[in-house]
Design a protein around this motif. Structure first.
Motif, PDB file in Angstrom:
ATOM      1  N   PRO A  38      10.791 -71.036 -15.848  1.00 48.03           N
ATOM      2  CA  PRO A  38      12.082 -71.505 -15.337  1.00 48.03           C
ATOM      3  C   PRO A  38      12.950 -72.076 -16.454  1.00 48.03           C
ATOM      4  N   ILE A  39      14.249 -72.029 -16.253  1.00 47.61           N
ATOM      5  CA  ILE A  39      15.166 -72.567 -17.268  1.00 47.61           C
ATOM      6  C   ILE A  39      14.891 -74.072 -17.438  1.00 47.61           C
ATOM      7  N   LYS A  40      15.017 -74.535 -18.701  1.00 48.16           N
ATOM      8  CA  LYS A  40      14.608 -75.924 -18.988  1.00 48.16           C
ATOM      9  C   LYS A  40      15.624 -76.935 -18.467  1.00 48.16           C
ATOM     10  N   PRO A  41      15.183 -77.973 -17.760  1.00 48.85           N
ATOM     11  CA  PRO A  41      16.108 -79.078 -17.487  1.00 48.85           C
ATOM     12  C   PRO A  41      16.167 -80.042 -18.668  1.00 48.85           C
ATOM     13  N   SER A 239      26.212 -57.857 -37.408  1.00 48.55           N
ATOM     14  CA  SER A 239      26.183 -57.690 -35.940  1.00 48.55           C
ATOM     15  C   SER A 239      24.749 -57.804 -35.436  1.00 48.55           C
ATOM     16  N   ALA A 240      23.812 -58.052 -36.363  1.00 45.59           N
ATOM     17  CA  ALA A 240      22.387 -58.012 -36.008  1.00 45.59           C
ATOM     18  C   ALA A 240      21.920 -59.388 -35.529  1.00 45.59           C
ATOM     19  N   ILE A 241      22.185 -59.682 -34.267  1.00 44.93           N
ATOM     20  CA  ILE A 241      21.857 -60.994 -33.717  1.00 44.93           C
ATOM     21  C   ILE A 241      20.665 -60.846 -32.765  1.00 44.93           C
ATOM     22  N   VAL A 242      19.621 -61.623 -33.046  1.00 42.97           N
ATOM     23  CA  VAL A 242      18.399 -61.594 -32.226  1.00 42.97           C
ATOM     24  C   VAL A 242      18.246 -62.967 -31.576  1.00 42.97           C
ATOM     25  N   VAL A 243      17.824 -62.985 -30.326  1.00 41.66           N
ATOM     26  CA  VAL A 243      17.582 -64.258 -29.621  1.00 41.66           C
ATOM     27  C   VAL A 243      16.185 -64.219 -29.021  1.00 41.66           C
ATOM     28  N   ASP A 244      15.672 -65.405 -28.656  1.00 41.23           N
ATOM     29  CA  ASP A 244      14.420 -65.344 -27.886  1.00 41.23           C
ATOM     30  C   ASP A 244      14.753 -65.139 -26.416  1.00 41.23           C
ATOM     31  N   ASP A 245      15.729 -65.897 -25.903  1.00 36.12           N
ATOM     32  CA  ASP A 245      16.107 -65.794 -24.492  1.00 36.12           C
ATOM     33  C   ASP A 245      17.591 -66.139 -24.398  1.00 36.12           C
ATOM     34  N   TRP A 246      18.416 -65.141 -24.117  1.00 39.60           N
ATOM     35  CA  TRP A 246      19.871 -65.328 -24.108  1.00 39.60           C
ATOM     36  C   TRP A 246      20.293 -66.466 -23.190  1.00 39.60           C
ATOM     37  N   ASP A 247      19.734 -66.524 -21.977  1.00 39.40           N
ATOM     38  CA  ASP A 247      20.185 -67.528 -21.005  1.00 39.40           C
ATOM     39  C   ASP A 247      19.881 -68.944 -21.477  1.00 39.40           C
ATOM     40  N   GLU A 248      18.798 -69.104 -22.232  1.00 40.24           N
ATOM     41  CA  GLU A 248      18.461 -70.426 -22.766  1.00 40.24           C
ATOM     42  C   GLU A 248      19.328 -70.757 -23.984  1.00 40.24           C
ATOM     43  N   VAL A 249      19.506 -69.780 -24.856  1.00 40.71           N
ATOM     44  CA  VAL A 249      20.109 -70.097 -26.160  1.00 40.71           C
ATOM     45  C   VAL A 249      21.637 -70.110 -26.105  1.00 40.71           C
ATOM     46  N   MET A 298      10.618 -71.173 -26.595  1.00 40.43           N
ATOM     47  CA  MET A 298      10.188 -70.767 -25.257  1.00 40.43           C
ATOM     48  C   MET A 298       8.922 -71.496 -24.854  1.00 40.43           C
ATOM     49  N   ALA A 299       8.946 -71.992 -23.595  1.00 37.14           N
ATOM     50  CA  ALA A 299       7.787 -72.713 -23.064  1.00 37.14           C
ATOM     51  C   ALA A 299       6.544 -71.827 -23.069  1.00 37.14           C
ATOM     52  N   ALA A 300       6.732 -70.526 -22.798  1.00 35.43           N
ATOM     53  CA  ALA A 300       5.575 -69.617 -22.762  1.00 35.43           C
ATOM     54  C   ALA A 300       4.806 -69.661 -24.087  1.00 35.43           C
ATOM     55  N   PHE A 301       5.540 -69.784 -25.185  1.00 35.71           N
ATOM     56  CA  PHE A 301       4.878 -69.817 -26.500  1.00 35.71           C
ATOM     57  C   PHE A 301       4.135 -71.148 -26.701  1.00 35.71           C
ATOM     58  N   ASP A 302       4.708 -72.236 -26.177  1.00 30.88           N
ATOM     59  CA  ASP A 302       3.993 -73.526 -26.273  1.00 30.88           C
ATOM     60  C   ASP A 302       2.685 -73.478 -25.506  1.00 30.88           C
ATOM     61  N   ILE A 303       2.728 -72.884 -24.307  1.00 30.74           N
ATOM     62  CA  ILE A 303       1.517 -72.829 -23.484  1.00 30.74           C
ATOM     63  C   ILE A 303       0.474 -71.932 -24.161  1.00 30.74           C
TER      64      ILE A 303
END
Ligand SMILES: NC(=O)c1ccc[n+]([C@@H]2O[C@H](COP(=O)([O-])OP(=O)(O)OC[C@H]3O[C@@H](n4cnc5c(N)ncnc54)[C@H](O)[C@@H]3O)[C@@H](O)[C@H]2O)c1
Length: 324
Positions: A38-41, A239-249, A298-303
């Motif tokens: 879920p998106i982080k609060p 133009s080479a832009i990489v993100v982990d998660d667009w909605d978060e970043v 990303m939380a998934a990576f922490d877990i």
């Protein structure tokens, strides 16, 4: 429930390659949609807008098979109090029963996750754009996150790391450069000196707004770990832009949010870390352009990293068992 603290994690001393491989496996689990995140609060404090505590829950299925949450506090004012800026606790839950299995009381787990994600991006970048000469790296900000990146870079790149130029506003932190690296690591007096000519560049500051407005070296990799150091002008050069998660970043005043607001950058203009690892996502960008990676974390990576350390601790008999 197993309790692990910084001392336990340091005692385990897991190699960076193992941590990076864990992140890679997690990305494959994400590509298979066997995860939930879920998106982080953000818990904010009106009397101090720079401070926050973020809740980061995730379930990672597949071979990781773990759920949990990281609860991470960032209080930049702590520097004046002579205590670390970031504090975090990670709780791991059995994904079948929900039973708490471990509590990791250490910001180190978060830092190891962050540098491991950077390590994975370096490996992926090199598959598409191998560096033929020695790598000249630059870094701004040398707090705990910068220091962990230095450790990761030296282990991952070995002798291929020709040099690293570090700029930190606080020269005292440069005492944390390990003695054995003095020949290759140079402290410089400005971000420009760290940035110019670097084919691998990292931001690890606590800047609140962008200032890096110059053209990066062609065929370079920019790891924008601290997320608020580049002005939207970077889009004039790549133009080479990489993100982990667009909605978060694309929020919380990040460089990506500013690129979106001021320059119309859209999700479909970027590629995600899942695209990079699982669908050769970097190949779609012009080969000469610098690649800029923006990881919100990303939380998934922490877990996943938490569960790696938990399992290693169990087999090594490390940590403290807490009674129910
Ligand atoms: N993207 C992610 O997944 C992720 C994960 C963890 C941390 N971070 C970010 O990494 C950054 C660094 O974390 P940390 O724990 O090392 O922070 P820290 O506050 O402990 O250390 C930051 C260091 O940067 C230096 N600094 C600050 N602004 C600077 C500037 N403009 N130029 C040069 N040096 C500057 C400070 O003197 C300090 O030594 C933070 O912004 C944090 O939010 C990102």
């Amino acid at each position: 429930m197993l309790y692990l603290n910084t001392e336990h994690l340091e005692h385990l001393d897991l190699p960076w390659n193992l941590c990076i491989e864990t992140i890679r496996r997690t990305v494959h689990v994400m590509a298979a949609h066997e995860f939930s995140q879920p998106i982080k609060p953000y818990l904010l404090f009106e009397q101090d807008p720079s401070s926050r505590i973020i809740a980061m829950p995730a379930y990672v299925g597949g071979e990781i098979g773990m759920a949990g949450i990281k609860w991470i506090a960032s209080f930049p004012g702590n520097h004046a109090r002579q205590i670390p800026r970031a504090h975090s606790v990670t709780i791991l839950n059995d994904s079948g029963s929900g039973k708490p299995l471990a509590m990791i009381n250490s910001p180190l787990i978060s830092g190891i996750r962050t540098a491991s994600v950077s390590g994975l991006m370096i490996q992926e970048y090199e598959k598409v754009h191998p560096w033929t000469d020695k790598i000249i790296a630059g870094m701004v900000g040398f707090g705990p996150i910068g220091q962990l990146h230095l450790s990761m870079l030296t282990q991952l790149l070995g002798d291929r790391l020709g040099g690293l130029r570090i700029f930190d506003q606080n020269p005292d932190v440069l005492q944390h450069i390990p003695d054995g690296l003095n020949a290759r690591v140079q402290c410089v007096g400005s971000w420009e000196e760290a940035y110019e000519g670097a084919n691998l560049f990292l931001t690890c500051t606590i800047s609140s707004s962008g200032y890096i407005n110059r053209k990066p070296r062609e065929r370079s990799l920019l790891l924008n770990v601290s997320l608020r150091d580049f002005t939207p002008d970077i889009l004039d050069y790549t133009s080479a832009i990489v993100v982990d998660d667009w909605d978060e970043v694309c929020r919380a005043n990040t460089d990506i949010e500013h690129m979106s607001t001021h320059r119309g950058l859209k999700k479909e203009d970027t590629v995600s870390i899942v695209d990079v690892v699982c669908s050769n996502g970097l190949a779609k960008f012009p080969a000469h352009e610098a690649v800029m990676f923006n990881p919100m974390g990303m939380a998934a990576f922490d877990i996943a990293i938490g569960s790696l350390f938990y399992r290693e601790a169990l087999s090594a008999g490390c940590g403290e068992e807490l009674e129910e």
